[in-house]
Motif scaffolding. Sequence first.
Motif, PDB file in Angstrom:
ATOM      1  N   HIS A 223      43.116  29.057  48.121  1.00  0.00           N
ATOM      2  CA  HIS A 223      42.325  30.211  48.566  1.00  0.00           C
ATOM      3  C   HIS A 223      42.972  31.521  48.139  1.00  0.00           C
ATOM      4  CE1 HIS A 223      45.407  29.790  51.673  1.00  0.00           C
ATOM      5  NE2 HIS A 223      45.137  31.024  52.061  1.00  0.00           N
ATOM      6  N   ARG A 224      44.294  31.538  48.029  1.00  0.00           N
ATOM      7  CA  ARG A 224      44.988  32.730  47.567  1.00  0.00           C
ATOM      8  C   ARG A 224      44.750  32.941  46.072  1.00  0.00           C
ATOM      9  NH1 ARG A 224      49.529  34.481  49.999  1.00  0.00           N
ATOM     10  NH2 ARG A 224      49.266  36.227  48.539  1.00  0.00           N
ATOM     11  N   GLU A 227      41.443  34.619  45.486  1.00  0.00           N
ATOM     12  CA  GLU A 227      41.345  36.037  45.838  1.00  0.00           C
ATOM     13  C   GLU A 227      41.302  36.925  44.598  1.00  0.00           C
ATOM     14  OE1 GLU A 227      44.593  36.783  48.448  1.00  0.00           O
ATOM     15  OE2 GLU A 227      43.684  35.707  50.144  1.00  0.00           O
TER      16      GLU A 227
END
Length: 282
Positions: A223-224, A227
């Motif tokens: 998920h990072r 980003e």
Amino acid sequence: MSNAGEDPALNLEAVFLEPPRPPSPEPTLAIYSRAAAQDSQLHTNDEHLVWSKIEIRLVGSHPLWGHYLWNAARSFASYLDAHPDLYQDKCVLELGAGGGLPGIVTVKNGAKLTVLTDYPDAPLLENLRHNVAHNVPAELSQRVFVEGYIWGKPLELILNKQQTTSNDQGFDLIIMSDLIFNHSQHDALLTTAELALKPSTSTSTPQPSVLVFYSHHRPHLAHRDMEFFSKAQERGWACEKILTEQFPPMFPEDPGEEEVRATVHGWRLVRYSSIPVDRARS
């Protein structure tokens, strides 16, 4: 290792915050073989397109991961080989080039100019220059150069050299291969892309674009990684997924779902309102 200067913010430890893997002890050689579909180009009358493999020397140990030929780079090379319309007779910029495989493919397939960049560290840049000299025919050597560059910083040196070499300013295609795991550098990468990419116009075919290929090496932080694309959209980029490809995992012993770590993803980013090139000199 060369010193990045007096500014402590430019030290490797400040720019790259991810924990390092144990380094490989000696330089290695990796071979990229051209896919069968592209081998048909060996019948062309243009001798510059006649090649079957690229040999990439990898530094033996480096905290910026220059000692691996990543799956994303192999997938990227195949994609670029299959889509020469993206860069033939155009200008290409590769960021964080490592061994330089994707960028070298664009040189060998007819890019007007390819600029390969990586962190301004002597072992990385010397190895990158070796790979260019070893794989690029002498008659194409004026179409490629290697420069040290820190993401997010001014591009004056590169743009001046580009203009001298090709009479162009700004790039038609920017290559980012396995870079977005550096979460602290997402904004810097996007800033560089905004400064370096030529503005899109309604008549540009294809549109100037950024290609981003990567794997989720740490599934719990996927998920990072993503980003990067959320930030890009907030800054006015249109993001489109163009590829998903499976490879054997590079590090079978690593934690996290193996299928996630073994998948290469490719995205295309286009921006219709670009920062003027002159701002890259500020």
